[in-house]
Design an enzyme around this catalytic site. Structure first.
Site, PDB file in Angstrom:
ATOM      1  N   GLU A 329      23.910  13.354 -17.281  1.00 33.13           N
ATOM      2  CA  GLU A 329      23.107  13.212 -18.658  1.00 33.13           C
ATOM      3  C   GLU A 329      22.417  12.251 -18.850  1.00 33.13           C
ATOM      4  OE1 GLU A 329      25.490  14.862 -21.766  1.00 33.13           O
ATOM      5  OE2 GLU A 329      26.920  15.707 -20.357  1.00 33.13           O
ATOM      6  N   GLU A 440      20.581  18.650 -29.170  1.00 33.62           N
ATOM      7  CA  GLU A 440      21.709  18.878 -29.530  1.00 33.62           C
ATOM      8  C   GLU A 440      22.214  18.098 -30.755  1.00 33.62           C
ATOM      9  OE1 GLU A 440      26.473  18.525 -28.146  1.00 33.62           O
ATOM     10  OE2 GLU A 440      24.659  18.022 -26.560  1.00 33.62           O
TER      11      GLU A 440
END
Length: 525
Positions: A329, A440
């Protein structure tokens, strides 16, 4: 020495005083446990009447010499005495005696910065007096800090040991305008090379770039000076890498010492809300992927409380979405718990077991190998975008080196940041099965309502350019190391009344989408 036993220290909090403490002057007996000998000794701690300390006071330690009688022989020992002066940063008498014999610090009456200073001073090896140790306890009158001797002392020692592993000796230190301290560490001494499979090695040479890769558009995108610490005009020498220094305050602030630098374990699914984590994402699946690229619009969203975050990133994913999930990520995030502020920061992450035991943010464990001396992972991004004003984005490329199998990270116009060694992973040793882009947040519902933590710009996708946050020029890397357009991009928002997403495609931006939202609103209670 550490205090273990019963010191009936007063407090200025009326509710706590009525339940736990006397209003009168007291001479309280304390058991002082000598950590070197394990022997307990009775000593007196004098506490002033609360009316005599009307403003600010702080806890000082003074050493008095008393005579200790022994059946074998007499000797002189130095013992601590508690003294309250009229100067300091904590409010008057912030201590109270609990029924279990512990000393409780009332959070509402003492500065957290004073607590950190007190802890740092008292656990320092140079401190000749005694050590306080802190943990959390919730009582009938709210949340307090309870001082437990043995277990918590060991916890703080572990924090110091962890810091020694994370913070490597620098050859140069740079003070960033935003308050960060950047250490220039020799590249072969960075945390990655503590890993048994990397010990004694040096960073690898740059790999072959994917075919079809061209420098990112310069309009609105960043070069190497996209971070606040570079505004100081200083840089790290060749052969070193810049590392944001982790402080003891960073670790004490974390919800759990053991989870510091890690995402909380959770079931990662994209078709439903995931344990308080909410998403607005675009993703592709059903093929073999060897990398991904995107330009990510950078904002500074508001985060409602310390234990929530807001991020925008790319995920390169493989595994069954169970305990064997592998992810790589990269993106930007606002995380008050991890960094102690609300700046958007460039970050990386990896895990090979669904966020359980492996992996971490940035360089907070042995894993990611940094090769660049001009980009500090975890440092603040500057500038950021503004509503109806200037827009700013960062371009990121993650791809698998066909020769060695390591996963590399590139920033902007061909600037290599570093790589994740292939041996860190199980499924990702071969390829990814999903690539995901988007935002997110954490919705802790601390007040009983949906969080007001913003995603992206804090505005819904329908507001478009200059108002809503975006991802643009989305691509993936195929089996032959070619950058190609996406096929069958799917869009998903867990709660579209809180955060939503809208996509499209054109000749300039290729595949793109707008996403985000304000969190709590009239349609998202």
């Amino acid at each position: 020495m550490t205090i273990s036993g019963s010191c009936c220290l007063d407090t200025t909090t009326t509710t706590a005083r009525n339940q736990r403490c006397s209003r009168k002057n007291q001479n309280c007996s304390c058991r002082l446990l000598d950590l070197r000998t394990g022997q307990a000794q009775q000593r007196q701690a004098e506490v002033a009447h609360p009316q005599q300390c009307s403003r600010q006071r702080h806890l000082q330690t003074t050493t008095t010499t008393t005579s200790t009688e022994s059946s074998d022989s007499g000797r002189e020992t130095k013992n601590p005495k508690l003294d309250f002066s009229n100067e300091g940063v904590a409010e008057c008498s912030p201590f109270c005696h609990a029924s279990n014999g512990s000393i409780i610090i009332n959070k509402g009456k003492i500065s957290p910065f004073f607590l950190c200073f007190l802890l740092l001073f008292l656990i320092s090896p140079s401190s000749p007096i005694f050590t306080f140790v802190v943990s959390s306890e919730t009582g009938n009158n709210g949340t307090h800090q309870v001082l437990h001797p043995g277990e918590e002392l060991q916890k703080l020692k572990s924090i110091r040991e962890r810091l020694n592993k994370i913070n490597k000796p620098p050859v140069k230190t740079i003070q960033s305008p935003d308050g960060d301290v950047i250490d220039c560490v020799p590249s072969h001494q960075q945390p990655a090379f503590d890993h048994p499979q990397l010990k004694g090695q040096k960073p690898l040479d740059p790999p072959e770039r994917p075919e079809g890769h061209s420098p990112a558009s310069t309009a609105g995108s960043a070069e190497e000076n996209f971070q606040a610490w570079r505004l100081s005009g200083e840089s790290c020498p060749e052969g070193t890498i810049p590392i944001r220094r982790t402080s003891e305050e960073d670790m004490v602030r974390a919800s759990s010492f053991r989870s510091f630098g890690k995402k909380l374990k959770r079931h990662v699914r994209r078709d439903t809300n995931s344990n308080g984590h909410e998403h607005a994402v675009g993703y592709v699946s059903g093929d073999q992927y060897y990398g991904a690229k995107a330009s990510i619009n950078v904002w500074a969203p508001s985060v409602a409380n310390q234990y929530e975050f807001s991020l925008s990133q790319m995920w390169v994913i493989s595994g069954s979405f169970g305990d064997d999930l592998n992810t790589i990520e990269a993106g930007w995030q606002v995380s008050p718990e991890l960094y102690g502020d609300n700046y958007p920061r460039f970050f990386t992450y990896w895990t090979t077991d669904a966020y359980q035991a492996t992996g971490c943010y940035n360089l907070l464990c042995s894993g990611f190998v940094q090769t660049n001396n001009r980009i500090a992972i975890g440092a603040a991004i500057s500038p950021t975008s503004s509503y109806t004003g200037g827009q700013f984005d960062i371009s990121l490329l993650i791809w698998k080196d066909p020769k060695h199998g390591n996963w590399w990270l590139e920033f902007g116009s061909g600037v290599l940041v570093g790589y994740w060694p292939s041996f860190l992973f199980t499924h990702l040793r071969e390829h990814a099965t999903m690539v995901q882009f988007g935002g997110e947040t954490v919705n802790s519902r601390a007040s009983g309502f949906h969080t007001a933590t913003q995603m992206g710009s804090g505005h819904f996708a329908g507001e478009g350019f200059g108002k809503a946050s975006y991802f643009r020029n989305l691509q993936v890397v195929d089996w032959d190391n070619n950058l190609i357009p996406l096929s069958n991009l799917k869009l998903l928002a867990d709660h579209p009344n809180c955060y939503d997403i809208q996509g499209g495609i054109n000749r300039v931006w290729g595949d793109y989408f707008y996403y985000g939202g304000p969190g709590r609103n009239i349609r998202c209670p």
